[in-house]
Design a protein around this motif. Sequence first.
Motif, PDB file in Angstrom:
ATOM      1  N   MET A 150      31.086  -4.416  32.231  1.00  0.00           N
ATOM      2  CA  MET A 150      31.426  -3.436  33.260  1.00  0.00           C
ATOM      3  C   MET A 150      30.754  -2.119  32.952  1.00  0.00           C
ATOM      4  SD  MET A 150      35.172  -1.686  32.482  1.00  0.00           S
ATOM      5  CE  MET A 150      36.153  -2.930  33.195  1.00  0.00           C
ATOM      6  N   THR A 151      30.665  -1.267  33.942  1.00  0.00           N
ATOM      7  CA  THR A 151      30.117   0.076  33.770  1.00  0.00           C
ATOM      8  C   THR A 151      31.285   1.048  33.613  1.00  0.00           C
ATOM      9  OG1 THR A 151      29.986   0.288  36.157  1.00  0.00           O
ATOM     10  CG2 THR A 151      27.968  -0.377  35.008  1.00  0.00           C
ATOM     11  N   PHE A 152      31.981   0.902  32.494  1.00  0.00           N
ATOM     12  CA  PHE A 152      33.209   1.640  32.227  1.00  0.00           C
ATOM     13  C   PHE A 152      33.044   3.150  32.399  1.00  0.00           C
ATOM     14  CE2 PHE A 152      35.968   4.018  29.361  1.00  0.00           C
ATOM     15  CZ  PHE A 152      37.220   3.538  29.726  1.00  0.00           C
ATOM     16  N   TRP A 153      32.046   3.715  31.747  1.00  0.00           N
ATOM     17  CA  TRP A 153      31.919   5.170  31.712  1.00  0.00           C
ATOM     18  C   TRP A 153      31.676   5.755  33.096  1.00  0.00           C
ATOM     19  CZ3 TRP A 153      34.081   6.870  27.587  1.00  0.00           C
ATOM     20  CH2 TRP A 153      34.008   6.146  26.404  1.00  0.00           C
ATOM     21  N   SER A 154      30.938   5.079  33.945  1.00  0.00           N
ATOM     22  CA  SER A 154      30.743   5.595  35.307  1.00  0.00           C
ATOM     23  C   SER A 154      31.940   5.278  36.205  1.00  0.00           C
ATOM     24  CB  SER A 154      29.450   5.056  35.926  1.00  0.00           C
ATOM     25  OG  SER A 154      29.483   3.657  36.023  1.00  0.00           O
ATOM     26  N   ALA A 155      32.728   4.274  35.838  1.00  0.00           N
ATOM     27  CA  ALA A 155      33.923   3.939  36.618  1.00  0.00           C
ATOM     28  C   ALA A 155      35.047   4.949  36.412  1.00  0.00           C
ATOM     29  CB  ALA A 155      34.418   2.536  36.259  1.00  0.00           C
ATOM     30  N   VAL A 156      35.010   5.634  35.264  1.00  0.00           N
ATOM     31  CA  VAL A 156      36.043   6.630  34.949  1.00  0.00           C
ATOM     32  C   VAL A 156      35.372   7.936  34.508  1.00  0.00           C
ATOM     33  CG1 VAL A 156      37.963   5.048  34.438  1.00  0.00           C
ATOM     34  CG2 VAL A 156      36.298   5.578  32.656  1.00  0.00           C
ATOM     35  N   PRO A 157      34.725   8.629  35.415  1.00  0.00           N
ATOM     36  CA  PRO A 157      33.943   9.809  35.035  1.00  0.00           C
ATOM     37  C   PRO A 157      34.770  10.910  34.377  1.00  0.00           C
ATOM     38  CG  PRO A 157      34.102   9.623  37.428  1.00  0.00           C
ATOM     39  CD  PRO A 157      34.649   8.354  36.854  1.00  0.00           C
ATOM     40  N   ALA A 158      36.010  11.092  34.763  1.00  0.00           N
ATOM     41  CA  ALA A 158      36.838  12.128  34.126  1.00  0.00           C
ATOM     42  C   ALA A 158      37.108  11.769  32.670  1.00  0.00           C
ATOM     43  CB  ALA A 158      38.148  12.307  34.891  1.00  0.00           C
TER      44      ALA A 158
ATOM     45  N   ASN B 190      35.298   6.186  16.966  1.00  0.00           N
ATOM     46  CA  ASN B 190      36.032   4.928  17.071  1.00  0.00           C
ATOM     47  C   ASN B 190      36.411   4.647  18.522  1.00  0.00           C
ATOM     48  OD1 ASN B 190      36.695   3.338  14.477  1.00  0.00           O
ATOM     49  ND2 ASN B 190      36.771   5.477  13.855  1.00  0.00           N
ATOM     50  N   ASN B 191      36.728   5.687  19.272  1.00  0.00           N
ATOM     51  CA  ASN B 191      37.029   5.533  20.687  1.00  0.00           C
ATOM     52  C   ASN B 191      35.781   5.051  21.440  1.00  0.00           C
ATOM     53  OD1 ASN B 191      39.068   5.760  22.688  1.00  0.00           O
ATOM     54  ND2 ASN B 191      38.100   7.617  23.455  1.00  0.00           N
ATOM     55  N   TRP B 192      34.653   5.738  21.217  1.00  0.00           N
ATOM     56  CA  TRP B 192      33.396   5.306  21.838  1.00  0.00           C
ATOM     57  C   TRP B 192      33.111   3.839  21.500  1.00  0.00           C
ATOM     58  CZ3 TRP B 192      30.957   7.985  25.455  1.00  0.00           C
ATOM     59  CH2 TRP B 192      30.980   9.396  25.444  1.00  0.00           C
ATOM     60  N   ASN B 193      33.224   3.506  20.203  1.00  0.00           N
ATOM     61  CA  ASN B 193      32.913   2.148  19.748  1.00  0.00           C
ATOM     62  C   ASN B 193      33.788   1.104  20.425  1.00  0.00           C
ATOM     63  OD1 ASN B 193      32.408   2.987  16.200  1.00  0.00           O
ATOM     64  ND2 ASN B 193      30.992   3.167  17.917  1.00  0.00           N
ATOM     65  N   ARG B 194      35.075   1.373  20.498  1.00  0.00           N
ATOM     66  CA  ARG B 194      35.986   0.379  21.044  1.00  0.00           C
ATOM     67  C   ARG B 194      35.695   0.102  22.521  1.00  0.00           C
ATOM     68  NH1 ARG B 194      37.497   1.638  16.442  1.00  0.00           N
ATOM     69  NH2 ARG B 194      39.147   0.662  15.231  1.00  0.00           N
ATOM     70  N   VAL B 195      35.373   1.137  23.256  1.00  0.00           N
ATOM     71  CA  VAL B 195      35.018   0.933  24.662  1.00  0.00           C
ATOM     72  C   VAL B 195      33.692   0.186  24.760  1.00  0.00           C
ATOM     73  CG1 VAL B 195      34.336   2.075  26.817  1.00  0.00           C
ATOM     74  CG2 VAL B 195      36.340   2.896  25.542  1.00  0.00           C
ATOM     75  N   ASN B 196      32.684   0.667  24.052  1.00  0.00           N
ATOM     76  CA  ASN B 196      31.350   0.076  24.177  1.00  0.00           C
ATOM     77  C   ASN B 196      31.298  -1.373  23.695  1.00  0.00           C
ATOM     78  OD1 ASN B 196      30.143   2.295  25.411  1.00  0.00           O
ATOM     79  ND2 ASN B 196      29.700   3.259  23.451  1.00  0.00           N
ATOM     80  N   VAL B 197      32.043  -1.703  22.637  1.00  0.00           N
ATOM     81  CA  VAL B 197      32.090  -3.087  22.172  1.00  0.00           C
ATOM     82  C   VAL B 197      32.815  -3.956  23.203  1.00  0.00           C
ATOM     83  CG1 VAL B 197      33.091  -4.620  20.418  1.00  0.00           C
ATOM     84  CG2 VAL B 197      31.869  -2.557  19.716  1.00  0.00           C
ATOM     85  N   THR B 198      33.903  -3.453  23.746  1.00  0.00           N
ATOM     86  CA  THR B 198      34.678  -4.219  24.731  1.00  0.00           C
ATOM     87  C   THR B 198      33.870  -4.537  25.979  1.00  0.00           C
ATOM     88  OG1 THR B 198      36.750  -3.265  23.928  1.00  0.00           O
ATOM     89  CG2 THR B 198      36.777  -4.207  26.150  1.00  0.00           C
ATOM     90  N   VAL B 199      33.126  -3.551  26.469  1.00  0.00           N
ATOM     91  CA  VAL B 199      32.350  -3.773  27.712  1.00  0.00           C
ATOM     92  C   VAL B 199      30.946  -4.311  27.438  1.00  0.00           C
ATOM     93  CG1 VAL B 199      33.672  -2.016  28.936  1.00  0.00           C
ATOM     94  CG2 VAL B 199      31.440  -1.402  27.941  1.00  0.00           C
TER      95      VAL B 199
ATOM     96  N   GLY C 100      20.588   1.198  24.137  1.00  0.00           N
ATOM     97  CA  GLY C 100      19.606   1.905  24.943  1.00  0.00           C
ATOM     98  C   GLY C 100      19.971   2.087  26.405  1.00  0.00           C
ATOM     99  N   ALA C 101      21.095   1.523  26.831  1.00  0.00           N
ATOM    100  CA  ALA C 101      21.495   1.629  28.242  1.00  0.00           C
ATOM    101  C   ALA C 101      21.999   3.034  28.559  1.00  0.00           C
ATOM    102  CB  ALA C 101      22.596   0.614  28.553  1.00  0.00           C
ATOM    103  N   GLU C 102      21.919   3.389  29.814  1.00  0.00           N
ATOM    104  CA  GLU C 102      22.493   4.658  30.278  1.00  0.00           C
ATOM    105  C   GLU C 102      24.009   4.497  30.392  1.00  0.00           C
ATOM    106  OE1 GLU C 102      21.021   7.680  31.156  1.00  0.00           O
ATOM    107  OE2 GLU C 102      19.236   6.867  30.213  1.00  0.00           O
ATOM    108  N   LEU C 103      24.726   5.546  30.028  1.00  0.00           N
ATOM    109  CA  LEU C 103      26.182   5.478  30.184  1.00  0.00           C
ATOM    110  C   LEU C 103      26.549   5.884  31.537  1.00  0.00           C
ATOM    111  CD1 LEU C 103      27.527   6.835  26.786  1.00  0.00           C
ATOM    112  CD2 LEU C 103      27.255   4.498  27.521  1.00  0.00           C
TER     113      LEU C 103
END
Length: 149
Positions: A5-13, A132-141, A146-149
């Motif tokens: 999923m594109t988590f970071w763009s789905a929850v911009p706030a 750790n927060n960044w990692n947990r989201v990025n590993v999950t999705v 190199g991808a854009e967030l």
Amino acid sequence: MSHRMTFWSAVPAFYQAQLKLTMAAKKGLGDAVLAELVVLRASQLNKCAFCIDMHVTNLREAGVEARRIDLLPAWEEAGDLYSERERAALAFTEAVTVLTEGAVPDAVYERAAAQFDEGELAHLLGVIVAINNWNRVNVTVRQPPGAEL
């Protein structure tokens, strides 16, 4: 593995808040190379390919010697390649990230507290929590390197 999923763009706030959290923690730490070593080590422990790729690139661009980047997973065995302050921060990073014993051991905390004043140590903890927060989201999705967030 495919990107989920594109988590970071789905929850911009949430993304903006995470960026602010990270910048605030790093700013208070002061040492940009130390902060990058810490976030790279946590990312290695969490197996976050996206963050490993990003922080290796950041360290290279900052002119950090390749050996210091390459040997980070074995920092304890790397002799004086890392300063005592860096070693204390890396031990603290591992303890906070992995929580193997269900807590951060007193000896690890005291080692870090001997190298960082209370404000610096609080910011170091903030940097570790943020990555750790960044990692947990990025590993999950399955955020690809190199991808854009």
